[in-house]
Scaffold this motif. Structure first.
Motif, mmCIF file in Angstrom:
data_model
loop_
_atom_site.group_PDB
_atom_site.id
_atom_site.type_symbol
_atom_site.label_atom_id
_atom_site.label_comp_id
_atom_site.label_asym_id
_atom_site.label_seq_id
_atom_site.Cartn_x
_atom_site.Cartn_y
_atom_site.Cartn_z
ATOM 1 N N UNK A 1 33.993 42.702 37.798
ATOM 2 C CA UNK A 1 34.648 43.268 39.082
ATOM 3 C C UNK A 1 36.182 43.415 38.977
ATOM 4 N N UNK A 2 36.494 42.018 38.707
ATOM 5 C CA UNK A 2 38.062 41.703 38.655
ATOM 6 C C UNK A 2 38.853 42.680 37.618
ATOM 7 N N UNK A 3 38.054 42.823 36.448
ATOM 8 C CA UNK A 3 38.628 43.745 35.514
ATOM 9 C C UNK A 3 38.479 45.421 35.783
ATOM 10 N N UNK A 4 37.445 45.740 36.428
ATOM 11 C CA UNK A 4 37.129 47.074 36.631
ATOM 12 C C UNK A 4 38.303 47.534 37.993
ATOM 13 N N UNK A 5 38.619 46.830 38.693
ATOM 14 C CA UNK A 5 39.458 47.224 39.973
ATOM 15 C C UNK A 5 40.757 47.135 39.684
ATOM 16 N N UNK A 6 41.770 47.435 40.623
ATOM 17 C CA UNK A 6 43.219 47.012 40.397
ATOM 18 C C UNK A 6 43.511 46.418 41.766
ATOM 19 N N UNK A 7 44.709 45.684 41.892
ATOM 20 C CA UNK A 7 45.031 45.039 42.878
ATOM 21 C C UNK A 7 45.897 46.247 43.835
ATOM 22 N N UNK A 8 45.705 45.712 45.258
ATOM 23 C CA UNK A 8 46.316 46.870 46.261
ATOM 24 C C UNK A 8 47.685 46.830 46.010
ATOM 25 N N UNK A 9 48.415 45.584 45.536
ATOM 26 C CA UNK A 9 50.163 45.530 45.457
ATOM 27 C C UNK A 9 50.475 46.676 44.299
ATOM 28 N N UNK B 1 29.695 40.497 45.843
ATOM 29 C CA UNK B 1 30.286 41.663 46.548
ATOM 30 C C UNK B 1 31.650 41.121 47.296
ATOM 31 N N UNK B 2 31.902 40.236 47.707
ATOM 32 C CA UNK B 2 32.944 39.458 48.322
ATOM 33 C C UNK B 2 34.180 39.538 47.156
ATOM 34 N N UNK B 3 33.699 39.049 46.082
ATOM 35 C CA UNK B 3 34.538 39.015 45.053
ATOM 36 C C UNK B 3 34.990 40.406 44.517
ATOM 37 N N UNK C 1 43.957 41.228 43.208
ATOM 38 C CA UNK C 1 44.275 41.176 41.838
ATOM 39 C C UNK C 1 43.435 40.417 40.866
ATOM 40 N N UNK C 2 43.445 40.729 39.653
ATOM 41 C CA UNK C 2 42.173 40.043 38.714
ATOM 42 C C UNK C 2 42.624 38.534 38.503
ATOM 43 N N UNK C 3 43.781 38.081 38.568
ATOM 44 C CA UNK C 3 43.864 36.809 38.468
ATOM 45 C C UNK C 3 43.793 35.900 39.736
ATOM 46 N N UNK C 4 44.540 36.588 40.606
ATOM 47 C CA UNK C 4 44.565 35.668 41.970
ATOM 48 C C UNK C 4 43.210 35.750 42.890
ATOM 49 N N UNK C 5 42.226 36.548 42.440
ATOM 50 C CA UNK C 5 40.968 36.536 43.318
ATOM 51 C C UNK C 5 40.272 35.239 42.881
ATOM 52 N N UNK C 6 40.317 34.766 41.955
ATOM 53 C CA UNK C 6 39.572 33.441 41.550
ATOM 54 C C UNK C 6 40.233 32.058 42.264
ATOM 55 N N UNK C 7 41.234 32.226 42.807
ATOM 56 C CA UNK C 7 41.714 31.134 43.589
ATOM 57 C C UNK C 7 40.906 31.240 45.037
ATOM 58 N N UNK C 8 40.579 32.188 45.415
ATOM 59 C CA UNK C 8 39.775 32.294 46.656
ATOM 60 C C UNK C 8 38.465 31.569 46.584
ATOM 61 N N UNK C 9 37.742 31.521 45.336
ATOM 62 C CA UNK C 9 36.665 30.815 45.311
ATOM 63 C C UNK C 9 36.462 29.769 44.192
#
Length: 393
Positions: free
Chosen positions: A171-179, A135-137, A145-153
Motif C-alpha cells: 500500500x505504501x509503495x502503490x500510493x503517493x503522499x498528499x504533500x 485499510x488504515x495504513x 507518504x511511504x516512509x512516514x506512515x509507519x511511524x503511526x503504527x
C-alpha cells in the motif's frame, strides 16, 4: 477492440500476480470482483461524467490556489534568482511541497486527519477482504507518504507478522503522499493524478489479495495508532515545515543523480550500439504498454517512460513524458500519466526498508528480503490502474 484488450490485460495482470502468490488456495474472489467494479465506477465518474469534472475542477482549483500561496513564500526568499518568465523546477515544483506539508500538519494537529483516516479505513475493510490495520495504513499512506506512515503504527510494528507487513508495504509503495500531489499537478493533467490516487488505493488491496492472501482474526485486527508526544501548534508547524523541506531536497537530489546517470548511460549506449539505453528499455516494456491499452504506434515511447519510472522515479518519467507528449495521442498520455502516479520504483525499496528498519531493525530486515516482490506487486498495481483508465478513454 479496446474492450477485448482490457479483458486480456486484466487476465494477464492477475495471472502475473497469481504466479507468485504465497497461498493460491486462500485467494478470495468476491473482494476482487467487488473492488474491480468499484474501480470501474470511480474511473467512469472521474473521467467521463459531469460529477467527476466538478470534483476534479474543484480539487485542481484548490491546489492552484495552494500553489499560488506557496509561490508567495518562495518568491520572498528566492525572488530575483530566476530570469523573468523562467520556471526553475526546484522552485516551482518541489518547494511548494513545504506549504502543503504544513497544511497536513495543521489538519493532523487539530485531529481532522486521524478521524478521516481511521474511519475511512474501517469502511474500506468491509469491502477489501483485509484487516482494519491494512485499510488504515493504505489511507494513511496516501496522506503521509511511504516512509512516514509507519511511524503511526510504530507500537504495533514488532508484532505484525511478515505476511501482513508485505501488504502494508505494498500500500505504501502503490500510493503517493498528499504533500506531493500539487507537484504532480504541475507536470501532468490533475484529472489523471486524482484518478490514479483513487484507483491505486483499491488496486493495492486487489494485488495484495492475490499475491499475499490471508485471514485476520478479530483479536489480531486492532488499530493502535502511535500518537507521539503532544506538541504545541507552533512546534507542529516547525516540524512539518522541516519535513516538507527535507522531502523537496531529497526529491531534488534524486533527480540530479538519476537524470545525470541516465544521461551518461544513454551516451555510452549511443556511442557503442547507436541506440539509447532508454530506447532499449522502451522495446522491452512495449508489450506491457500495449497490454494496458497504449496504441501500437506509441508503445515503444510509452514503454520507455514506464521503464524510466521503474528504474529512477516518477518525477524523472513525468519530465520525459512532458518532452514528448505532443507527439503522443491523448489516449497514450492519459494511460501513461496514471501509471506514473505511484512510488513503485527501485529506490522506494530502499526508502521503505530504511523507514521500517529505523523503527524496528528485525522488521526492516524482513522488508529487505521481500523488496523485489514488493516492487513487483506495486508495479502490477500501476498496470492495473492504467488498464482501468484505458477503458474509459
Amino acid at each position: 477492440m479496446k474492450y477485448i484488450l482490457f479483458l486480456a490485460a486484466i487476465v494477464i495482470i492477475f495471472l502475473l500476480a497469481y504466479i507468485v502468490s504465497n497461498n493460491k488456495k486462500r485467494i478470495k474472489v468476491k473482494p476482487l470482483v467487488t473492488m474491480l467494479v468499484l474501480q470501474l465506477v470511480f474511473a467512469f465518474l472521474l473521467l467521463n461524467t459531469e460529477v467527476g469534472f466538478v470534483i476534479i475542477t474543484a480539487v485542481s482549483t484548490l491546489f492552484d490556489h495552494l500553489l499560488s500561496y506557496a509561490a508567495e513564500g518562495i518568491n520572498f526568499v528566492f525572488g530575483g534568482m530566476a530570469n523573468e518568465g523562467a520556471g526553475p523546477f526546484f522552485l516551482n515544483v518541489l518547494l511548494p511541497i513545504v506549504f502543503i506539508s504544513v497544511l497536513i500538519g495543521i489538519a493532523q494537529h487539530i485531529r481532522i486527519l486521524p478521524i478521516i483516516i481511521r474511519y475511512l479505513g474501517i469502511v474500506l475493510s468491509k469491502v477489501n477482504g483485509l484487516g482494519k490495520l491494512e485499510s488504515y495504513n493504505a489511507v494513511a499512506s496516501a496522506v503521509f507518504g511511504q516512509s512516514e506512515v509507519f511511524i503511526s503504527v510504530k507500537k504495533q510494528l514488532p508484532y505484525i507478522p511478515q505476511h501482513r507487513l508485505y501488504t502494508l508495504c505494498t500500500s505504501a509503495m502503490s500510493t503517493v503522499s498528499a504533500s506531493i500531489l500539487g507537484a504532480y499537478m504541475t507536470m501532468i493533467d490533475p484529472k489523471y493524478v486524482i484518478t490514479a490516487l483513487v484507483l491505486n488505493l483499491f488496486g493495492g488491496f486487489m494485488i495484495a489479495n492475490v499475491i499475499n492472501p490471508y485471514e485476520v482474526s478479530a483479536e489480531e485486527d486492532i488499530i493502535d495508532i502511535q500518537e507521539g508526544e503532544k506538541q504545541t501548534f507552533f512546534e507542529v508547524l516547525g516540524e512539518y515545515i522541516m519535513d516538507g523541506f527535507k522531502v523537496a531536497i531529497i526529491v531534488g537530489a534524486m533527480l540530479i543523480g538519476f537524470v545525470a546517470l541516465i544521461s551518461m548511460i544513454n551516451h555510452i549506449f549511443e556511442a557503442i550500439f547507436g541506440i539509447s539505453f532508454q530506447m532499449v528499455l522502451g522495446y522491452i516494456f512495449a508489450p506491457l504498454a500495449f497490454i494496458v491499452g497504449i496504441p501500437q504506434v506509441d508503445m515503444v515511447e510509452a514503454g520507455t517512460i514506464m521503464a524510466t519510472k521503474l528504474l529512477s522515479n516518477e518525477f524523472v518519467a513525468m519530465m520525459d513524458l512532458a518532452k514528448i507528449s505532443d507527439s503522443l495521442s491523448s489516449r497514450t498520455v492519459g494511460i501513461i500519466s496514471v501509471f506514473l502516479v505511484s512510488f513503485a520504483n527501485f529506490s522506494s525499496i530502499g526508502i521503505i526498508t530504511g523507514a521500517v528498519k529505523g523503527l524496528n531493525e528485525a522488521k526492516g530486515n524482513q522488508v529487505a528480503k521481500f523488496g523485489l516482490k514488493l516492487l513487483y506487486g506495486a508495479t502490477l498495481v500501476s498496470l492495473l490502474t492504467a488498464a482501468i483508465t484505458s477503458i474509459m478513454l
